[in-house]
Design a protein around this motif. Structure first.
Motif, short mmCIF file in Angstrom:
data_model
loop_
_atom_site.label_atom_id
_atom_site.label_comp_id
_atom_site.label_asym_id
_atom_site.label_seq_id
_atom_site.Cartn_x
_atom_site.Cartn_y
_atom_site.Cartn_z
N CYS A 40 0.82 -1.22 0.00
CA CYS A 40 0.00 0.00 0.00
C CYS A 40 0.85 1.27 0.00
O CYS A 40 1.99 1.27 0.44
N HIS A 41 0.23 2.36 -0.50
CA HIS A 41 0.89 3.67 -0.57
C HIS A 41 0.73 4.43 0.74
O HIS A 41 -0.30 4.31 1.39
N ALA A 44 -7.05 -0.92 5.57
CA ALA A 44 -7.72 -0.34 4.40
C ALA A 44 -7.72 -1.27 3.18
O ALA A 44 -8.74 -1.35 2.48
N PRO A 45 -6.62 -1.98 2.88
CA PRO A 45 -6.67 -2.85 1.69
C PRO A 45 -7.75 -3.93 1.80
O PRO A 45 -8.24 -4.42 0.78
N THR A 61 -5.86 0.72 -1.18
CA THR A 61 -4.45 0.35 -0.98
C THR A 61 -3.65 1.53 -0.43
O THR A 61 -2.72 2.04 -1.05
N GLN A 62 -4.06 1.96 0.77
CA GLN A 62 -3.35 3.02 1.48
C GLN A 62 -2.96 2.53 2.86
O GLN A 62 -3.63 1.66 3.43
N ILE A 111 -0.11 -4.24 10.04
CA ILE A 111 1.01 -3.66 9.28
C ILE A 111 1.42 -4.62 8.17
O ILE A 111 1.77 -4.20 7.06
N ASP A 112 1.34 -5.93 8.44
CA ASP A 112 1.56 -6.91 7.36
C ASP A 112 0.59 -6.67 6.20
O ASP A 112 0.99 -6.70 5.04
N HIS A 113 -0.70 -6.44 6.52
CA HIS A 113 -1.69 -6.17 5.45
C HIS A 113 -1.24 -4.99 4.58
O HIS A 113 -1.39 -5.01 3.36
#
Ligand code: ZN
Length: 185
Positions: A22-23, A53-54, A59-60, A154-156
């Motif tokens: 993610c960005h 969020a993803p 994807t943030q 955080i992995d996500h």
């Protein structure tokens, strides 16, 4: 507020998004409040303790965590809340320090409902993140479920799924006909 659809690991189109790195979120970001409210609503409706969020297709680098209160029962049967509910909105979170000791526990993911497996995680982590007001914050040496949820979320954001963290895949089982054996994130 609105419920969002939670993407699934076992859906090939969803999985493409779930495995994307993610960005960073650009701050300030006025549309974030509504999105965060939707994420809490969606997470609670699915009985989760965390949602990234993803998992709703965005994807943030944003996640929410809600650790339920710790309640202890006294010998006479009365229940006492010994630790309050803890809610976090984590914008651009980063693990800045982690224990080199590992804890293995059952873990589930809202993107694979009903399934739980034994995931090794660092016993504690220190995380830095930006809050909704744009201030940089730090959670020092989180342990237990919070430490696990922080690492899972955080992995996500890095496109890593809990199934990839399971060392012994024979522990990954479908519990959907039983009571949930652990928290889902
Ligand atoms: Zn998850």
């Amino acid at each position: 507020m609105a419920l969002r659809r939670i993407l699934r690991i076992d859906n090939p189109d969803d999985k493409k998004i779930l495995t994307t790195r993610c960005h960073p979120v650009r701050m300030p970001n006025p549309s974030l409040k509504q999105l965060v409210a939707d994420m809490f609503e969606t997470m609670h409706a699915a009985n989760g303790v965390g949602l990234a969020a993803p998992q709703i297709g965005i994807t943030q680098r944003l996640a929410v965590i809600s650790i339920p209160p710790t309640v202890e029962e006294r010998p006479d049967g009365t229940k006492v809340e010994v630790a309050p509910e803890q809610n976090f909105v984590l914008i651009n979170p980063e693990i800045i320090k982690a224990s080199d000791q590992e804890e293995v526990a059952l873990e589930g993911c809202l993107s694979l409902p009903g399934w739980y497996g034994e995931v090794p995680r660092a016993a504690w982590v220190t995380v830095e993140y930006t809050d909704l007001n744009g201030r940089r914050q730090r959670i020092r040496r989180a342990t237990g479920l919070l430490a696990r949820a922080l690492q899972h979320e955080i992995d996500h954001l890095d496109g890593i799924l809990f199934t990839e963290r399971i060392r012994d895949l024979s522990t990954l089982k479908d519990y959907s006909e039983e009571m949930a054996p652990a928290a889902a994130e």
